[in-house]
Structure formats: structure tokens, C-alpha cells
Write an enzyme that holds these catalytic residues in place. Sequence first.
Site, PDB file in Angstrom:
ATOM      1  N   LYS A   1       0.821  -1.207   0.000  1.00  0.00           N
ATOM      2  CA  LYS A   1       0.000   0.000   0.000  1.00  0.00           C
ATOM      3  C   LYS A   1       0.862   1.267   0.000  1.00  0.00           C
ATOM      4  O   LYS A   1       0.631   2.178  -0.796  1.00  0.00           O
ATOM      5  CB  LYS A   1      -0.938  -0.012   1.211  1.00  0.00           C
TER       6      LYS A   1
ATOM      7  N   ASP B   1      -6.123   0.472   0.768  1.00  0.00           N
ATOM      8  CA  ASP B   1      -6.080   0.670   2.213  1.00  0.00           C
ATOM      9  C   ASP B   1      -7.398   0.198   2.811  1.00  0.00           C
ATOM     10  O   ASP B   1      -8.204  -0.435   2.142  1.00  0.00           O
ATOM     11  CB  ASP B   1      -5.831   2.150   2.537  1.00  0.00           C
TER      12      ASP B   1
END
Length: 215
Positions: A124, A142
Site C-alpha cells: 500500500k 487501504d
Amino acid sequence: MNRKLDASQLEYIYTALQNKFPDAHCELNFRTPFELLIATILSAQCTDERVNQVTASLFEAANTPEDILALGLSSLEGKIRSLGLFHNKAKSILATSQILVEKYSGIVPESIDLLRKLPGVGRKTANVVVSNAYGIPAIAVDTHVFRVAHRIGLAEGSTAEKVEKELMEQFPREQWSDLHHLLIFLGRRICTARKPNCPACPVASVCKMAKGHEL
DNA sequence: CTCCCGATAT
DNA sequence: ATATCAGGAG
């Protein structure tokens, strides 16, 4: 055969979200790729608003790998303590800064694979950095993107990596970075974790979860 | 899978 | 009181 959304529905979702959030953007404050890298490491399990509050003073004291190293562990921990997970984050930031100085002349790499080798930098964080600092198309999954994609019916995978792949398969590459921010804005402002506000949602008409509630 | 973890919303 | 917040490492 769990059919997903068709092409016209995908186009509708992208357009409706753009109309609802024409200003969707990265809400972490940063001026350089290194500042974005540090801010993103700090953002784990913590709101952007509080990260920005901390980085405002942190970057005034140190916003290069060399200056971060000069701070030292206890001083850095003190500056970021209020964000939680502070010991892990401080260690990661120092170790990453050390590698940037030794191997990359202090420059943040543009490669996702190289970024992911840095301590504290996972899938991420690497995607956030290349997308927002270097303009490379990417979808960082996320907590918001994961939740919203599942609720709408855009993804079914059990991991962030699987959801990222599902989203990339359904939307053209040139939409990836915008879509990523649009889904985050949707997740923060309307499709929140505790109490999704379906009546205010621009994509409720095609949303799997919203339809489930109406029936 | 667990652990790290303080601040805020519900 | 408890869930959640731009996750990643062991």
C-alpha cells in the site's frame, strides 16, 4: 456464477464518483517524495488529519534522510508518539532513511519493487508513493478501498493484493490513480465503516450492499 | 494468525 | 466501552 458489474456500471461508478468528488486527491501533506514516503509510513492505523498535524512540525525539524538520521530514535519517537504504533514506525523510518542514504543517494526510488524492500514499506505504501509523487498509475488498497470495493461489489478477494488486482482488471490504467482517491473519499465521507450513509451515496443504485438493504 | 498503539467517533 | 483509523513485520 457470481457476476460482477458490467462495463456500463463500471463507467457509471467512475463518472458518478468524479461528479460527487471532483476534488478527490491525496490528503497527506507533503512537498517532496521523501516527505510523502515518511507521511505514508506514519499513516498506518491513524487518520491523515493527525499525521498532517505531526508532520508539520516534524518536517520543519527534518525532511531529508540525513536529517531524520540525525534526530535519533528517542527524539523521533517523541515527535510521532501521538500517532500510535510509534516504536515500529520510528524504527522503520530510521532504517529506511539509512538505506536511502547508503544505496540511493538520498533519492526515493520510483520502482514499486525497490520501494517495497524498504523497512516499513509494504504494498500500500509503495503504491501511494509512486502514484502521488511520481504520477505512476497505481491502486493502493487501504482500509477504505478494501471496505468500499467489497460493499459495492467491485471485489471479493480476502486480501488487499487480490482486491488491487480485481480493481485493476475492471478499470483502465489511466483511471487507476483517480479511482483510488475517489474510493477513499467515498469511504471517508459517505461509506464509513460503522454507519454507511447510503441515501447520500452517488453509487447506491449499483451497489451490492445498498441493494441488499432495500430488499 | 498476532502484535504493535494513541486519539477519536460512536 | 469499543470500533476504527491511508499497515507492515514476524
